[in-house]
Design a protein around this motif. Structure first.
Motif, PDB file in Angstrom:
ATOM      1  N   TYR A  87       0.804  -1.246  -0.397  1.00  0.00           N
ATOM      2  CA  TYR A  87       0.399  -0.038   0.384  1.00  0.00           C
ATOM      3  C   TYR A  87       0.736   1.228   0.150  1.00  0.00           C
ATOM      4  CZ  TYR A  87      -3.491  -3.683   1.163  1.00  0.00           C
ATOM      5  OH  TYR A  87      -4.073  -4.244   0.872  1.00  0.00           O
ATOM      6  N   VAL A  88       0.155   2.356  -0.214  1.00  0.00           N
ATOM      7  CA  VAL A  88       0.827   3.826  -0.510  1.00  0.00           C
ATOM      8  C   VAL A  88       0.289   5.068  -0.010  1.00  0.00           C
ATOM      9  CG1 VAL A  88       2.274   3.241  -2.361  1.00  0.00           C
ATOM     10  CG2 VAL A  88       0.348   3.891  -2.990  1.00  0.00           C
ATOM     11  N   ASP A  89       0.464   5.838   1.065  1.00  0.00           N
ATOM     12  CA  ASP A  89      -0.705   7.179   0.789  1.00  0.00           C
ATOM     13  C   ASP A  89      -1.347   7.373  -0.878  1.00  0.00           C
ATOM     14  OD1 ASP A  89       1.237   8.696  -0.398  1.00  0.00           O
ATOM     15  OD2 ASP A  89       2.721   9.472   1.865  1.00  0.00           O
ATOM     16  N   GLU A  90      -2.327   8.291  -0.001  1.00  0.00           N
ATOM     17  CA  GLU A  90      -3.064   9.015  -1.276  1.00  0.00           C
ATOM     18  C   GLU A  90      -1.889   9.442  -2.345  1.00  0.00           C
ATOM     19  OE1 GLU A  90      -6.244   9.597  -3.578  1.00  0.00           O
ATOM     20  OE2 GLU A  90      -6.174   8.415  -1.599  1.00  0.00           O
ATOM     21  N   GLY A  91      -1.334  10.905  -1.545  1.00  0.00           N
ATOM     22  CA  GLY A  91       0.029  11.674  -2.340  1.00  0.00           C
ATOM     23  C   GLY A  91       0.707  10.899  -3.272  1.00  0.00           C
ATOM     24  N   THR A  92       1.510   9.623  -3.172  1.00  0.00           N
ATOM     25  CA  THR A  92       1.845   8.384  -4.323  1.00  0.00           C
ATOM     26  C   THR A  92       0.896   8.007  -4.795  1.00  0.00           C
ATOM     27  OG1 THR A  92       3.556   8.212  -1.958  1.00  0.00           O
ATOM     28  CG2 THR A  92       3.532   6.585  -3.907  1.00  0.00           C
ATOM     29  N   PHE A  93       0.232   7.766  -4.443  1.00  0.00           N
ATOM     30  CA  PHE A  93      -0.917   7.080  -5.505  1.00  0.00           C
ATOM     31  C   PHE A  93      -1.342   7.988  -6.883  1.00  0.00           C
ATOM     32  CE2 PHE A  93      -5.614   6.223  -6.586  1.00  0.00           C
ATOM     33  CZ  PHE A  93      -5.583   4.688  -6.986  1.00  0.00           C
ATOM     34  N   THR A  94      -1.874   8.909  -6.673  1.00  0.00           N
ATOM     35  CA  THR A  94      -2.287  10.308  -7.317  1.00  0.00           C
ATOM     36  C   THR A  94      -0.808  10.381  -8.050  1.00  0.00           C
ATOM     37  OG1 THR A  94      -3.262  11.248  -5.943  1.00  0.00           O
ATOM     38  CG2 THR A  94      -2.553  11.963  -7.818  1.00  0.00           C
ATOM     39  N   GLU A  95       0.427  10.830  -7.978  1.00  0.00           N
ATOM     40  CA  GLU A  95       1.371  10.913  -8.455  1.00  0.00           C
ATOM     41  C   GLU A  95       1.785   9.476  -9.554  1.00  0.00           C
ATOM     42  OE1 GLU A  95       6.636  11.367  -7.909  1.00  0.00           O
ATOM     43  OE2 GLU A  95       5.350  10.497  -6.508  1.00  0.00           O
ATOM     44  N   ARG A  96       1.909   8.504  -9.074  1.00  0.00           N
ATOM     45  CA  ARG A  96       2.005   7.039  -9.912  1.00  0.00           C
ATOM     46  C   ARG A  96       1.067   6.945 -10.932  1.00  0.00           C
ATOM     47  NH1 ARG A  96       6.905   5.927  -7.587  1.00  0.00           N
ATOM     48  NH2 ARG A  96       7.055   3.799  -8.510  1.00  0.00           N
ATOM     49  N   ASN A  97      -0.132   7.222 -10.601  1.00  0.00           N
ATOM     50  CA  ASN A  97      -1.554   7.207 -12.067  1.00  0.00           C
ATOM     51  C   ASN A  97      -1.350   8.351 -12.512  1.00  0.00           C
ATOM     52  OD1 ASN A  97      -2.170   4.670 -11.221  1.00  0.00           O
ATOM     53  ND2 ASN A  97      -3.826   5.046  -9.683  1.00  0.00           N
ATOM     54  N   SER A  98      -1.225   9.375 -12.297  1.00  0.00           N
ATOM     55  CA  SER A  98      -0.342  10.675 -12.753  1.00  0.00           C
ATOM     56  C   SER A  98      -0.479  10.593 -14.640  1.00  0.00           C
ATOM     57  CB  SER A  98       0.517  11.499 -12.896  1.00  0.00           C
ATOM     58  OG  SER A  98       1.979  10.881 -12.685  1.00  0.00           O
ATOM     59  N   ARG A  99       0.960   9.362 -15.504  1.00  0.00           N
ATOM     60  CA  ARG A  99       0.674   9.076 -16.510  1.00  0.00           C
ATOM     61  C   ARG A  99       0.059   7.789 -16.957  1.00  0.00           C
ATOM     62  NH1 ARG A  99       6.121   6.972 -16.520  1.00  0.00           N
ATOM     63  NH2 ARG A  99       5.916   6.366 -18.770  1.00  0.00           N
ATOM     64  N   MET A 100      -0.526   7.487 -16.108  1.00  0.00           N
ATOM     65  CA  MET A 100      -1.623   6.529 -17.041  1.00  0.00           C
ATOM     66  C   MET A 100      -2.851   5.855 -15.497  1.00  0.00           C
ATOM     67  SD  MET A 100      -2.082   2.792 -18.849  1.00  0.00           S
ATOM     68  CE  MET A 100      -1.770   2.213 -17.029  1.00  0.00           C
ATOM     69  N   THR A 101      -3.497   5.791 -15.061  1.00  0.00           N
ATOM     70  CA  THR A 101      -4.220   5.073 -14.401  1.00  0.00           C
ATOM     71  C   THR A 101      -4.831   3.829 -14.889  1.00  0.00           C
ATOM     72  OG1 THR A 101      -5.128   7.298 -13.474  1.00  0.00           O
ATOM     73  CG2 THR A 101      -6.613   4.884 -13.088  1.00  0.00           C
ATOM     74  N   PRO A 102      -4.679   2.600 -14.279  1.00  0.00           N
ATOM     75  CA  PRO A 102      -5.359   1.337 -14.847  1.00  0.00           C
ATOM     76  C   PRO A 102      -6.477   0.647 -14.803  1.00  0.00           C
ATOM     77  CG  PRO A 102      -3.525   1.082 -12.928  1.00  0.00           C
ATOM     78  CD  PRO A 102      -3.366   2.723 -13.325  1.00  0.00           C
ATOM     79  N   LEU A 103      -6.754   0.626 -15.816  1.00  0.00           N
ATOM     80  CA  LEU A 103      -8.855   0.642 -15.648  1.00  0.00           C
ATOM     81  C   LEU A 103      -8.566  -1.438 -16.250  1.00  0.00           C
ATOM     82  CD1 LEU A 103      -9.044   3.479 -18.635  1.00  0.00           C
ATOM     83  CD2 LEU A 103      -9.348   3.621 -15.891  1.00  0.00           C
TER      84      LEU A 103
END
Length: 126
Positions: A80-96
């Motif tokens: 698990y990661v915190d919300e900021g890391t989650f947002t940063e890591r999905n900034s290029r693409m959110t897995p769908l």
């Protein structure tokens, strides 16, 4: 669907069909199968960030090669990661849903997993 999505994002521009594969020397496929190029089969190809996130005891789900096996995510090994890391890591693409992710390093190189319904996560390294 690909064309409609592209046209909605690129108003006024001409859509170009993806290249077809070169079929010379390819074996015959089973009925109802067909050869396709990567461009025909994929809407997008994105690599994950090349860094290991800081993991937390709880938070948002982070999937990496440590928690995948052929065709499935092993949730007992997920981290698990915190919300900021989650947002940063999905900034290029959110897995769908229905996307396919591949491991890219080590002994697990090339393991494919199709993303199931209703699963929000970010990608770890590898």
């Amino acid at each position: 669907m690909r064309r409609a999505g592209w046209k909605a994002k690129h108003l006024g521009k001409k859509y170009v069909e993806p290249a077809t594969p070169k079929m010379d020397g390819l074996p015959e496929l089973p009925k109802a199968w067909c050869w396709a190029s990567v461009e025909q089969a994929c809407d997008r190809i994105v690599d994950c960030l090349h860094s290991t996130p800081v993991f937390k005891d709880a938070g948002r789900l982070c999937v990496d090669s440590n928690c995948i096996e052929p065709g499935r995510i092993v949730f007992e090994r997920a981290r698990y990661v915190d919300e900021g890391t989650f947002t940063e890591r999905n900034s290029r693409m959110t897995p769908l849903e229905d996307d396919v992710i591949f491991s890219r390093e080590g002994a697990l190189l090339g393991i494919a997993v199709r993303i199931p319904t209703n699963l929000a996560f970010c990608l770890g390294q590898r």
